[in-house]
Design a protein around this motif. Structure first.
Motif, PDB file in Angstrom:
ATOM      1  N   THR A  53       0.818  -1.215   0.000  1.00  6.85           N
ATOM      2  CA  THR A  53       0.000   0.000   0.000  1.00  6.85           C
ATOM      3  C   THR A  53       0.852   1.266   0.000  1.00  6.85           C
ATOM      4  OG1 THR A  53      -0.186  -0.399   2.392  1.00  6.85           O
ATOM      5  CG2 THR A  53      -2.083  -0.982   1.028  1.00  6.85           C
ATOM      6  N   GLN A  54       1.962   1.254   0.737  1.00  4.44           N
ATOM      7  CA  GLN A  54       2.796   2.453   0.792  1.00  4.44           C
ATOM      8  C   GLN A  54       3.367   2.790  -0.585  1.00  4.44           C
ATOM      9  OE1 GLN A  54       3.413   4.696   3.233  1.00  4.44           O
ATOM     10  NE2 GLN A  54       1.825   3.628   4.394  1.00  4.44           N
ATOM     11  N   SER A  55       3.820   1.785  -1.305  1.00  2.87           N
ATOM     12  CA  SER A  55       4.321   2.025  -2.657  1.00  2.87           C
ATOM     13  C   SER A  55       3.231   2.575  -3.561  1.00  2.87           C
ATOM     14  CB  SER A  55       4.884   0.723  -3.248  1.00  2.87           C
ATOM     15  OG  SER A  55       5.985   0.266  -2.510  1.00  2.87           O
ATOM     16  N   THR A  56       2.023   2.029  -3.415  1.00  2.00           N
ATOM     17  CA  THR A  56       0.911   2.488  -4.250  1.00  2.00           C
ATOM     18  C   THR A  56       0.569   3.938  -3.958  1.00  2.00           C
ATOM     19  OG1 THR A  56       0.031   0.229  -4.162  1.00  2.00           O
ATOM     20  CG2 THR A  56      -1.418   1.937  -5.038  1.00  2.00           C
ATOM     21  N   PHE A  57       0.525   4.305  -2.681  1.00  2.00           N
ATOM     22  CA  PHE A  57       0.226   5.692  -2.313  1.00  2.00           C
ATOM     23  C   PHE A  57       1.275   6.647  -2.901  1.00  2.00           C
ATOM     24  CE2 PHE A  57      -1.883   3.912   1.724  1.00  2.00           C
ATOM     25  CZ  PHE A  57      -3.118   3.886   1.112  1.00  2.00           C
ATOM     26  N   LYS A  58       2.552   6.248  -2.833  1.00  2.00           N
ATOM     27  CA  LYS A  58       3.606   7.126  -3.354  1.00  2.00           C
ATOM     28  C   LYS A  58       3.555   7.225  -4.877  1.00  2.00           C
ATOM     29  CE  LYS A  58       6.932   6.794   0.417  1.00  2.00           C
ATOM     30  NZ  LYS A  58       8.300   6.424   0.837  1.00  2.00           N
ATOM     31  N   VAL A  59       3.236   6.118  -5.541  1.00  2.00           N
ATOM     32  CA  VAL A  59       3.116   6.159  -6.994  1.00  2.00           C
ATOM     33  C   VAL A  59       1.943   7.038  -7.404  1.00  2.00           C
ATOM     34  CG1 VAL A  59       2.548   4.766  -9.021  1.00  2.00           C
ATOM     35  CG2 VAL A  59       4.248   3.955  -7.398  1.00  2.00           C
ATOM     36  N   MET A  60       0.825   6.931  -6.703  1.00  2.00           N
ATOM     37  CA  MET A  60      -0.342   7.773  -7.010  1.00  2.00           C
ATOM     38  C   MET A  60      -0.023   9.246  -6.768  1.00  2.00           C
ATOM     39  SD  MET A  60      -3.427   5.389  -5.468  1.00  2.00           S
ATOM     40  CE  MET A  60      -4.777   6.185  -6.359  1.00  2.00           C
ATOM     41  N   GLY A  61       0.713   9.515  -5.679  1.00  2.00           N
ATOM     42  CA  GLY A  61       1.134  10.890  -5.436  1.00  2.00           C
ATOM     43  C   GLY A  61       2.066  11.394  -6.518  1.00  2.00           C
ATOM     44  N   GLY A  62       2.947  10.497  -7.006  1.00  2.00           N
ATOM     45  CA  GLY A  62       3.843  10.883  -8.101  1.00  2.00           C
ATOM     46  C   GLY A  62       3.104  11.165  -9.389  1.00  2.00           C
ATOM     47  N   ASP A  63       1.954  10.496  -9.595  1.00  2.00           N
ATOM     48  CA  ASP A  63       1.162  10.728 -10.807  1.00  2.00           C
ATOM     49  C   ASP A  63       0.577  12.137 -10.855  1.00  2.00           C
ATOM     50  OD1 ASP A  63       1.608   8.184 -11.760  1.00  2.00           O
ATOM     51  OD2 ASP A  63      -0.216   7.344 -10.877  1.00  2.00           O
ATOM     52  N   ILE A  64       0.218  12.669  -9.691  1.00  2.00           N
ATOM     53  CA  ILE A  64      -0.542  13.936  -9.679  1.00  2.00           C
ATOM     54  C   ILE A  64       0.284  15.124  -9.194  1.00  2.00           C
ATOM     55  CG2 ILE A  64      -2.740  12.745  -9.371  1.00  2.00           C
ATOM     56  CD1 ILE A  64      -2.600  13.406  -6.406  1.00  2.00           C
ATOM     57  N   THR A  65       1.572  14.903  -8.884  1.00  2.00           N
ATOM     58  CA  THR A  65       2.424  16.012  -8.449  1.00  2.00           C
ATOM     59  C   THR A  65       3.685  16.045  -9.307  1.00  2.00           C
ATOM     60  OG1 THR A  65       3.508  14.601  -6.785  1.00  2.00           O
ATOM     61  CG2 THR A  65       1.622  15.927  -6.056  1.00  2.00           C
ATOM     62  N   SER A  66       4.403  17.139  -9.193  1.00  2.00           N
ATOM     63  CA  SER A  66       5.673  17.280  -9.911  1.00  2.00           C
ATOM     64  C   SER A  66       6.530  18.312  -9.198  1.00  2.00           C
ATOM     65  CB  SER A  66       5.432  17.717 -11.367  1.00  2.00           C
ATOM     66  OG  SER A  66       4.775  18.966 -11.406  1.00  2.00           O
ATOM     67  N   GLY A  67       7.833  18.247  -9.435  1.00  2.00           N
ATOM     68  CA  GLY A  67       8.752  19.252  -8.904  1.00  2.00           C
ATOM     69  C   GLY A  67       8.737  19.336  -7.389  1.00  2.00           C
ATOM     70  N   ALA A  68       8.634  20.576  -6.886  1.00  2.00           N
ATOM     71  CA  ALA A  68       8.664  20.824  -5.447  1.00  2.00           C
ATOM     72  C   ALA A  68       7.473  20.193  -4.742  1.00  2.00           C
ATOM     73  CB  ALA A  68       8.688  22.331  -5.182  1.00  2.00           C
TER      74      ALA A  68
END
Length: 394
Positions: free
Chosen positions: A110-125
């Motif tokens: 689950t932790q990896s999934t949450f971070k990947v989902m966060g990476g999908d919708i954020t960028s940069g700082a």
């Protein structure tokens, strides 16, 4: 539908609840296994088996996230996680504990999934801030969870009620994920059509060649993670031998390390914002890791040792943030889950081998685990500096 900012905050909250739930069970797990008749060696073997299963399942999980979408894979994993922890609470035999731990090794991503989902919708700082907040709250959760379990339940029922509370928290996570979390993988991404052999070893090796810089990061992650895991595993024995610490003192050291981790995670986001070049930042903190481990090796007093542990927590939390940010930024939406899964598999391999290597070296000489930890940190720093320098000259 939640806005991007609201979804980011929700993912951070879900990550915190995930860590909080797990921290109510994991500290008691080894004791519970021994209560059911297992030896200390068998208890350690089960922990290694969990890591070994995660070593192979992490990459497969990442491939599934890229192929089928983040949300359905997350909900699938959550369903089996809450069942597993409920079964752990009711387990009355050793075999049942083993089977549930193996199941958790397969689905607890689950932790990896949450971070990947966060990476999908954020960028940069914004991405660095997201990872920093996730790491900060994870440390906070591992301080709160054991304290709640010890305060609310007595010794005889702490594992039972702690596991049931853990399962209930995962029910809450599942409901929030089902109702509020949207799919973050773009609908236009269809990796299965572009590459029907996705997930095979040959196909993966061909795709990974597109990320030459990630090969360097993966190599450094292995060296750094192996080094830190050996160090963390060996520190209780080291402090007992050289400073005369008992079990109670070891708990205080563990609490101090957790506090240092929370403070360090909170500071990590601000540090990352100071230097926009992630390669440069990675090299700086790789050198600091060598300094922190060398300082631990040379510590001659308790106060000096505590200072080195705070420095070590600060460095490792920043390295964790930097490497996660590099992996999330360098991969595309169709490869992000798989790339992040490989990174998790590398840490899984270190968790399997690290304690065993530390134990073998400690049998030969008390200082060898620390020396070998320092050697791995130096090796990782050299490989990182040489390869990054070569890429820039090329």
């Amino acid at each position: 539908m939640l806005s991007q900012n609201q979804l980011t905050h929700l993912l951070v909250l879900l990550s915190f609840l995930d860590f909080l739930a797990v921290s109510m069970v994991v500290p008691q797990l080894g004791l519970r296994i021994r209560e059911l008749g297992a030896s200390q060696f068998t208890s350690g073997l089960i922990s290694s088996a969990y890591g070994a299963i995660q070593l192979f399942s992490s990459t497969f999980h990442g491939v599934c996230c890229d192929k089928f979408g983040r949300r359905p894979v997350l909900l699938f994993c959550l369903f089996f996680i809450l069942i597993s922890y409920a079964n752990l609470a009711l387990a009355s035999c050793f075999l049942s504990m083993v089977l549930n731990r193996c199941l958790l090794g397969l689905v607890k991503h689950t932790q990896s999934t949450f971070k990947v989902m966060g990476g999908d919708i954020t960028s940069g700082a914004a991405r660095s801030t997201f990872v920093s907040r996730t790491n900060t709250l994870s440390g906070l959760a591992f301080m709160i969870g054991p304290f709640l379990t010890a305060s609310l339940f007595d010794n005889e029922t702490s594992f039972l009620y702690g596991s049931m509370a853990c399962s209930c928290i995962f029910v809450v996570i599942s409901i929030l994920s089902y109702l509020l979390v949207d799919e973050t993988l773009p609908e236009s991404s269809e990796p299965a059509k572009e590459n029907p052999t996705a997930g095979s070893s040959s196909s993966f090796l061909q795709r990974i060649k597109k990320y030459q810089n990630l090969q360097v990061v993966f190599l450094y992650r292995f060296c750094a993670a192996f080094s830190v895991i050996i160090l963390r595993y060996f520190i209780p024995l080291y402090t007992q031998h050289y400073f005369g610490f008992n079990a109670k003192d070891a708990n205080y050291i563990s609490s101090f390390t957790g506090f240092a981790g929370v403070v360090s995670s909170w500071m990590a986001g601000y540090v990352a914002a100071l230097i926009t070049e992630k390669d440069r930042l990675l090299r700086v903190f790789s050198l600091l890791l060598v300094v922190a481990i060398a300082s631990t090796l040379l510590s001659t007093s308790i106060s000096a040792f505590l200072v080195t542990q705070f420095l070590l927590s600060f460095v490792t939390q920043n390295l964790r943030l930097i490497v996660d940010s590099v992996l999330l930024s360098a991969a595309s939406n169709t490869d992000r889950g798989e790339i992040f899964g490989v990174g998790a598999s590398i840490i899984g391999a270190c968790r399997v081998c690290g304690p065993m290597v530390a134990g073998i070296l400690a049998e030969l000489h008390m200082m060898l685990p620390l020396v070998f930890s320092l050697f791995l940190a130096v090796l990782g720093t050299l490989s990182l500096s040489l390869n990054i320098g070569k890429e820039k000259r090329g």
